[in-house]
Design a protein around this motif. Structure first.
Motif, PDB file in Angstrom:
ATOM      1  N   ASN A 174      14.719   5.721   3.568  1.00  0.00           N
ATOM      2  CA  ASN A 174      15.486   4.643   4.208  1.00  0.00           C
ATOM      3  C   ASN A 174      16.914   4.566   3.690  1.00  0.00           C
ATOM      4  O   ASN A 174      17.852   4.372   4.453  1.00  0.00           O
ATOM      5  N   THR A 175      17.094   4.705   2.389  1.00  0.00           N
ATOM      6  CA  THR A 175      18.422   4.534   1.799  1.00  0.00           C
ATOM      7  C   THR A 175      19.019   5.833   1.274  1.00  0.00           C
ATOM      8  O   THR A 175      20.164   5.841   0.833  1.00  0.00           O
ATOM      9  N   ASN A 176      18.258   6.922   1.305  1.00  0.00           N
ATOM     10  CA  ASN A 176      18.685   8.224   0.772  1.00  0.00           C
ATOM     11  C   ASN A 176      19.131   8.099  -0.689  1.00  0.00           C
ATOM     12  O   ASN A 176      20.075   8.735  -1.131  1.00  0.00           O
ATOM     13  N   THR A 227       0.838  -1.191   0.000  1.00  0.00           N
ATOM     14  CA  THR A 227       0.000   0.000   0.000  1.00  0.00           C
ATOM     15  C   THR A 227       0.880   1.251   0.000  1.00  0.00           C
ATOM     16  O   THR A 227       2.016   1.231   0.481  1.00  0.00           O
ATOM     17  N   ASN A 228       0.326   2.325  -0.528  1.00  0.00           N
ATOM     18  CA  ASN A 228       1.024   3.606  -0.606  1.00  0.00           C
ATOM     19  C   ASN A 228       0.047   4.697  -0.173  1.00  0.00           C
ATOM     20  O   ASN A 228      -0.947   4.939  -0.844  1.00  0.00           O
ATOM     21  N   ASP A 229       0.329   5.334   0.955  1.00  0.00           N
ATOM     22  CA  ASP A 229      -0.425   6.509   1.390  1.00  0.00           C
ATOM     23  C   ASP A 229       0.350   7.726   0.912  1.00  0.00           C
ATOM     24  O   ASP A 229       1.484   7.952   1.336  1.00  0.00           O
ATOM     25  N   MET A 230      -0.265   8.523   0.043  1.00  0.00           N
ATOM     26  CA  MET A 230       0.425   9.629  -0.620  1.00  0.00           C
ATOM     27  C   MET A 230      -0.250  10.953  -0.284  1.00  0.00           C
ATOM     28  O   MET A 230      -1.447  11.109  -0.470  1.00  0.00           O
ATOM     29  N   SER A 231       0.520  11.912   0.214  1.00  0.00           N
ATOM     30  CA  SER A 231      -0.013  13.256   0.450  1.00  0.00           C
ATOM     31  C   SER A 231       0.827  14.256  -0.338  1.00  0.00           C
ATOM     32  O   SER A 231       2.026  14.062  -0.535  1.00  0.00           O
ATOM     33  N   THR A 241       3.876   0.562   2.723  1.00  0.00           N
ATOM     34  CA  THR A 241       3.878  -0.602   3.602  1.00  0.00           C
ATOM     35  C   THR A 241       3.838  -1.813   2.685  1.00  0.00           C
ATOM     36  O   THR A 241       2.872  -2.019   1.955  1.00  0.00           O
ATOM     37  N   PHE A 242       4.922  -2.582   2.710  1.00  0.00           N
ATOM     38  CA  PHE A 242       5.048  -3.723   1.811  1.00  0.00           C
ATOM     39  C   PHE A 242       4.338  -4.940   2.394  1.00  0.00           C
ATOM     40  O   PHE A 242       4.039  -5.008   3.586  1.00  0.00           O
ATOM     41  N   SER A 243       4.050  -5.924   1.551  1.00  0.00           N
ATOM     42  CA  SER A 243       3.291  -7.104   1.967  1.00  0.00           C
ATOM     43  C   SER A 243       4.017  -7.903   3.057  1.00  0.00           C
ATOM     44  O   SER A 243       3.370  -8.607   3.830  1.00  0.00           O
ATOM     45  N   ASP A 244       5.345  -7.762   3.176  1.00  0.00           N
ATOM     46  CA  ASP A 244       6.083  -8.457   4.233  1.00  0.00           C
ATOM     47  C   ASP A 244       6.127  -7.663   5.542  1.00  0.00           C
ATOM     48  O   ASP A 244       6.751  -8.075   6.510  1.00  0.00           O
ATOM     49  N   GLY A 245       5.480  -6.480   5.575  1.00  0.00           N
ATOM     50  CA  GLY A 245       5.431  -5.664   6.790  1.00  0.00           C
ATOM     51  C   GLY A 245       6.478  -4.568   6.858  1.00  0.00           C
ATOM     52  O   GLY A 245       6.418  -3.700   7.724  1.00  0.00           O
ATOM     53  N   SER A 246       7.465  -4.592   5.966  1.00  0.00           N
ATOM     54  CA  SER A 246       8.486  -3.534   5.974  1.00  0.00           C
ATOM     55  C   SER A 246       7.899  -2.237   5.413  1.00  0.00           C
ATOM     56  O   SER A 246       6.881  -2.246   4.731  1.00  0.00           O
ATOM     57  N   THR A 247       8.555  -1.126   5.729  1.00  0.00           N
ATOM     58  CA  THR A 247       8.054   0.180   5.307  1.00  0.00           C
ATOM     59  C   THR A 247       9.170   1.007   4.678  1.00  0.00           C
ATOM     60  O   THR A 247      10.356   0.754   4.901  1.00  0.00           O
ATOM     61  N   ASP A 248       8.780   1.993   3.914  1.00  0.00           N
ATOM     62  CA  ASP A 248       9.708   2.968   3.349  1.00  0.00           C
ATOM     63  C   ASP A 248       8.919   4.242   3.084  1.00  0.00           C
ATOM     64  O   ASP A 248       7.714   4.195   2.814  1.00  0.00           O
ATOM     65  N   THR A 249       9.577   5.349   3.181  1.00  0.00           N
ATOM     66  CA  THR A 249       8.980   6.638   2.874  1.00  0.00           C
ATOM     67  C   THR A 249       9.752   7.259   1.716  1.00  0.00           C
ATOM     68  O   THR A 249      10.985   7.346   1.762  1.00  0.00           O
ATOM     69  N   LEU A 250       9.012   7.662   0.692  1.00  0.00           N
ATOM     70  CA  LEU A 250       9.603   8.355  -0.446  1.00  0.00           C
ATOM     71  C   LEU A 250       9.149   9.804  -0.401  1.00  0.00           C
ATOM     72  O   LEU A 250       7.997  10.093  -0.087  1.00  0.00           O
ATOM     73  N   THR A 251      10.057  10.705  -0.703  1.00  0.00           N
ATOM     74  CA  THR A 251       9.717  12.122  -0.780  1.00  0.00           C
ATOM     75  C   THR A 251      10.181  12.653  -2.117  1.00  0.00           C
ATOM     76  O   THR A 251      11.107  12.116  -2.730  1.00  0.00           O
ATOM     77  N   GLY A 252       9.543  13.704  -2.573  1.00  0.00           N
ATOM     78  CA  GLY A 252       9.938  14.287  -3.846  1.00  0.00           C
ATOM     79  C   GLY A 252       9.181  15.560  -4.130  1.00  0.00           C
ATOM     80  O   GLY A 252       8.239  15.928  -3.422  1.00  0.00           O
ATOM     81  N   THR A 274       5.620  15.917  -2.380  1.00  0.00           N
ATOM     82  CA  THR A 274       4.849  14.742  -1.972  1.00  0.00           C
ATOM     83  C   THR A 274       5.622  13.901  -0.971  1.00  0.00           C
ATOM     84  O   THR A 274       6.854  13.914  -0.949  1.00  0.00           O
ATOM     85  N   THR A 275       4.872  13.178  -0.156  1.00  0.00           N
ATOM     86  CA  THR A 275       5.406  12.153   0.732  1.00  0.00           C
ATOM     87  C   THR A 275       4.584  10.898   0.498  1.00  0.00           C
ATOM     88  O   THR A 275       3.353  10.937   0.529  1.00  0.00           O
ATOM     89  N   MET A 276       5.278   9.794   0.247  1.00  0.00           N
ATOM     90  CA  MET A 276       4.617   8.510   0.011  1.00  0.00           C
ATOM     91  C   MET A 276       5.092   7.519   1.060  1.00  0.00           C
ATOM     92  O   MET A 276       6.279   7.219   1.136  1.00  0.00           O
ATOM     93  N   ASP A 277       4.159   7.038   1.887  1.00  0.00           N
ATOM     94  CA  ASP A 277       4.473   6.047   2.921  1.00  0.00           C
ATOM     95  C   ASP A 277       4.061   4.671   2.406  1.00  0.00           C
ATOM     96  O   ASP A 277       2.871   4.374   2.286  1.00  0.00           O
TER      97      ASP A 277
END
Length: 183
Positions: free
Chosen positions: A162-164, A81-85, A117-128, A112-115
């Protein structure tokens, strides 16, 4: 981003002070399609405030701007899932036909910020951030109420928190309908 929002606020002040019309509060519902391999789409929502109108000396020339906040949620076939604001400012330049029909181009800058949540439970936030462009049409149905549609494309240059790591550009095409309460 601060410069773009500042420029938009100045344009809105000029629009409401020097022109025949004034400000508005907007609510919009739109369909958003991400330009990725599987082209996922979803319904999004946007609220904003702006000002536009007509310079008295130029007749039907339209100029204005708006600041908007949007939200949408994507669910991919993988279960991710991707929550995008989004938040940004835009300028409007166009023409008024038949006294109540505004047709205008849109150009602005959005972040934008995109949060994720991957199917394995891990998360990442993308910004741009990136440029938004498109076109819109508004029809005033009453002195303090108008309805409209717009089509925009926004191209964000994304970075992983997470990885810059810079992930490159991702485009979103939005087609929406709005209601503006004018004051």
């Amino acid at each position: 981003m601060k410069k773009i929002l500042g420029t938009t606020l100045v344009a809105m002040a000029l629009a409401s002070g020097a022109m025949a019309n004034s400000g508005y509060i907007k609510g919009e519902v739109f369909n958003s399609t991400a330009q990725l391999d599987n082209k996922p789409s979803t319904t999004g929502f946007e609220v904003g405030f702006g000002g536009d109108g007509h310079f008295e000396s130029t007749g039907n020339f339209l100029f204005g701007g708006a600041v908007n906040y949007g939200y949408q949620n994507y669910t991919f076939s993988s279960g991710t899932t991707n929550d995008m604001s989004t938040i940004g400012g835009e300028l409007h330049l166009g023409w008024t036909f038949i006294d109540d029909l505004d047709v205008f181009g849109i150009v602005g800058y959005y972040g934008t910020t995109m949060d994720y949540t991957f199917s394995d439970g891990s998360t990442d936030t993308l910004t741009g951030g990136g440029i938004r462009y498109g076109a819109g049409v508004d029809y005033t149905i009453w002195k303090h109420l108008s309805v409209g549609v717009d089509y925009t494309t926004t191209k964000y240059n994304m970075t992983s928190a997470n990885t810059n790591t810079n992930l490159g550009d991702v485009s979103f095409n939005n087609f929406g309908g709005n209601i503006k309460f004018r004051f």
